[in-house]
Design a protein around this motif. Structure first.
Motif, PDB file in Angstrom:
ATOM      1  N   THR A  34       0.874  -1.189   0.060  1.00 44.55           N
ATOM      2  CA  THR A  34      -0.145  -0.014   0.014  1.00 44.55           C
ATOM      3  C   THR A  34       0.918   1.334  -0.033  1.00 44.55           C
ATOM      4  O   THR A  34       2.051   1.204   0.162  1.00 44.55           O
ATOM      5  CB  THR A  34      -0.717  -0.063   1.277  1.00 44.55           C
ATOM      6  N   ILE A  88       2.450  -1.489   4.453  1.00 43.57           N
ATOM      7  CA  ILE A  88       1.955  -2.194   5.793  1.00 43.57           C
ATOM      8  C   ILE A  88       2.403  -3.382   6.119  1.00 43.57           C
ATOM      9  O   ILE A  88       2.577  -4.292   5.170  1.00 43.57           O
ATOM     10  CB  ILE A  88       0.279  -2.066   5.683  1.00 43.57           C
ATOM     11  N   ASP A 117       2.180   0.410   9.971  1.00 40.79           N
ATOM     12  CA  ASP A 117       3.061   0.958   8.817  1.00 40.79           C
ATOM     13  C   ASP A 117       4.353   0.138   8.842  1.00 40.79           C
ATOM     14  O   ASP A 117       4.977   0.058   9.821  1.00 40.79           O
ATOM     15  CB  ASP A 117       3.231   2.472   9.260  1.00 40.79           C
ATOM     16  N   HIS A 156      -3.343  -0.445  12.195  1.00 39.68           N
ATOM     17  CA  HIS A 156      -4.486  -0.636  11.260  1.00 39.68           C
ATOM     18  C   HIS A 156      -5.212  -1.666  11.894  1.00 39.68           C
ATOM     19  O   HIS A 156      -4.455  -2.889  12.096  1.00 39.68           O
ATOM     20  CB  HIS A 156      -3.853  -0.850   9.719  1.00 39.68           C
ATOM     21  N   HIS A 162      -7.560  -0.159   5.904  1.00 37.66           N
ATOM     22  CA  HIS A 162      -6.293   0.943   5.546  1.00 37.66           C
ATOM     23  C   HIS A 162      -6.868   2.203   6.083  1.00 37.66           C
ATOM     24  O   HIS A 162      -7.933   2.882   5.571  1.00 37.66           O
ATOM     25  CB  HIS A 162      -6.029   0.822   4.423  1.00 37.66           C
ATOM     26  N   ALA A 214      -5.181   4.988   5.532  1.00 34.47           N
ATOM     27  CA  ALA A 214      -4.315   6.216   4.758  1.00 34.47           C
ATOM     28  C   ALA A 214      -4.909   7.686   4.640  1.00 34.47           C
ATOM     29  O   ALA A 214      -4.530   8.495   4.653  1.00 34.47           O
ATOM     30  CB  ALA A 214      -3.833   5.631   3.612  1.00 34.47           C
TER      31      ALA A 214
END
Lengths: 390, 107
Positions: B20, B24, B37, B85, B98, B100
């Motif tokens: 990603t 991750i 992360d 996450h 996710h 993000a």
């Protein structure tokens, strides 16, 4: 001990300051740094910082504002230590000032070696943030011909960064092959091949005679090799090693021999003075590695506060280098006679794990792009090297 | 929700990196799955290559350590936490949720 001065606002100096506070020292803590910056991390300077991937120098800082506040230190930045009076327990500073202190941590690091003779514009060494900024400025003006003198880790990393930026790069190495002292002939050969993989020319077995410039005060135009060859150059980077920064200690009475001589605990013959990091010759060995600088600091500080050597630094040597997208990691204590054996992967893929063996025993481990098994072996080696003590 | 791999492909003690942006790392420790992360906050290294011990992962480059449950850096040289996450398993497949796009609101 009511006051301690850390001379050198470096990685080792910061870790010493941290260790002092972590180990309960609550007296006056003064950190003297020749550079104008708070401690920053040097490894990215030849890599991400040079290529611009890490453009912000703030990302290099080793301590944030909160930690700086917690350290409760007096920072004398942009200040050079010029002498050490062990009788008066005073550190002499430029500008005629002096600093009286009970304990001293010497963390003044090292300075790059230079070529004899004048250094015309366009020649660089790489140690400080300013060095990296100056070199980066030259590399962002468009394609240039770069000659890197010295094929060690710094030279190879700079060459890799310059190649990534699209420059025409030649590396000159005086030895028959770079990195042999660190990795041995076979493994050094595999690492040297990375240059050719990325279009960088490696010239070995010849020294540099002199640099040419276009007249007094002009820019460098070429590097003349000892064998007479002339390499045209717009930018020259000199990466031929460092010299420990001990000039300020001449006449102090401290034993100096390519570094500040100290025992395996970082303690000099004066128990209130310890040395850490690149400047320290501990028990006959001087390491120029990031990890040992950080580890030595905690040990030396413990001894400083104890007033004698109560602990020694014996952890497994470890260093790494990033070149051409390949992460090279090495740990252990190898002798030139140890035989490397590839246990995983292949040199052709630039991804493998090799163990150096002596009498059927692994003494060191090298990995190219194999961080996970490397880490496992590094831990095993460290465990084997350090008998459990209570 | 990003599919990672079948749970059967990630035995205890193993980790996997998913590409990603930013990448991750998903870890399987003692019957628990964690996602953080992947990039060490100290310097560019992949935590999925790290050394797993209990709920801690040690960076393979400089031995910084992170708590998989909170993302907190538990050991220098890292000082900043990595983001965590949520992870779920559905029909034997591991999924990462996710965050993000919602930086700052992530767990």
């Amino acid at each position: 001990m009511k006051s301690v001065a850390v001379i050198g606002a470096s990685l080792a100096g910061l870790y010493a300051a941290r260790a002092l506070r972590a180990q309960g020292f609550d007296g006056r803590l003064v950190i003297v740094g020749e550079e104008h910056h708070r401690p920053y991390d040097r490894p990215p300077l030849s890599k991400a910082f040079l290529t611009g991937a890490t453009a912000d120098q703030g990302q290099l800082a080793l301590a944030d504002a909160e930690e700086i506040a917690e350290l409760d230190a007096e920072w004398l930045l942009g200040t050079r230590a010029t002498g050490l009076d062990t009788q008066e327990r005073a550190v002499l500073l430029d500008g005629g000032r002096s600093l009286t202190t009970d304990g001293v941590v010497i963390a003044t690091g090292a300075t790059p070696r230079r070529l004899p003779g004048p250094a015309p514009a366009g020649t660089h060494t790489l140690r400080t943030l300013e060095d990296a900024q100056a070199l980066r400025a030259e590399l962002t003006r468009g394609p240039v011909r770069v000659v890197v003198i010295g094929g060690g880790f710094i030279g190879a990393e700079v060459a890799s960064s310059c190649a990534a930026l699209g420059h025409d790069v030649t590396v000159v190495e005086a030895a028959a092959r770079p990195l042999v002292p660190q990795l041995g002939d076979t493994m050094a050969g595999i690492c040297a091949a990375l240059h050719a993989d990325h279009g960088v020319t490696l010239l070995t077995g010849t020294g540099v005679a002199r640099l040419h410039d276009g007249g007094a005060g002009h820019r460098v135009t070429a590097v003349e090799l000892a064998d007479g060859r002339l390499l045209p150059a717009d930018v020259v980077v000199i990466g031929i090693g460092v010299r420990p920064h001990t000039a300020w200690l001449e006449g102090s009475g401290l034993p100096l021999d390519d570094g500040v001589c100290c025992d395996a605990g970082g303690v000099t013959p004066q128990p209130h003075i310890v040395a850490v990091g690149d400047v320290a010759r501990a028990d006959g060995t001087r390491a120029e590695h990031w990890t040992s600088a950080t580890e030595q600091a905690a040990v030396a500080v413990r001894n400083l506060l104890a007033g004698r050597t109560v602990a020694t630094h014996r952890s497994l040597p470890y260093f790494w280098s990033d070149q051409y997208g390949v992460r090279i990691q090495f740990a252990g204590r190898r002798l030139p006679t140890d035989i490397p054996r590839i246990v995983e992967g292949s040199p052709d893929d630039r991804s493998f794990l090799a163990c150096y063996e002596r009498d059927g025993r692994t003494t060191a481990v090298l990995a190219l792009n194999r961080p996970r098994p490397f880490m496992r072996l590094r831990r095993e080696l460290a465990r084997a090297a350090q008998p459990v003590t209570t | 929700m990003i599919p990672v791999c079948p749970l059967a492909d990630l035995p205890t003690g193993e980790s996997v990196r998913i590409d990603t942006a930013p990448p991750i790392a998903v870890f399987h420790t003692d019957g628990q799955l964690y996602a953080i992360d992947d990039t060490c906050t100290h310097q560019d290294a992949s935590l999925s290559d790290g050394w797993l011990e209990g709920c801690l992962v040690e960076c393979p480059l400089h031995a910084a350590s992170f708590d998989l449950r909170t993302g907190a850096a538990t050991c220098l040289p890292a000082r900043r936490a990595v983001r965590t996450h949520p992870v779920t398993v559905e029909d034997g497949m591991i999924y990462v949720h996710h965050h993000a796009a919602e930086e700052g609101t992530a767990a």
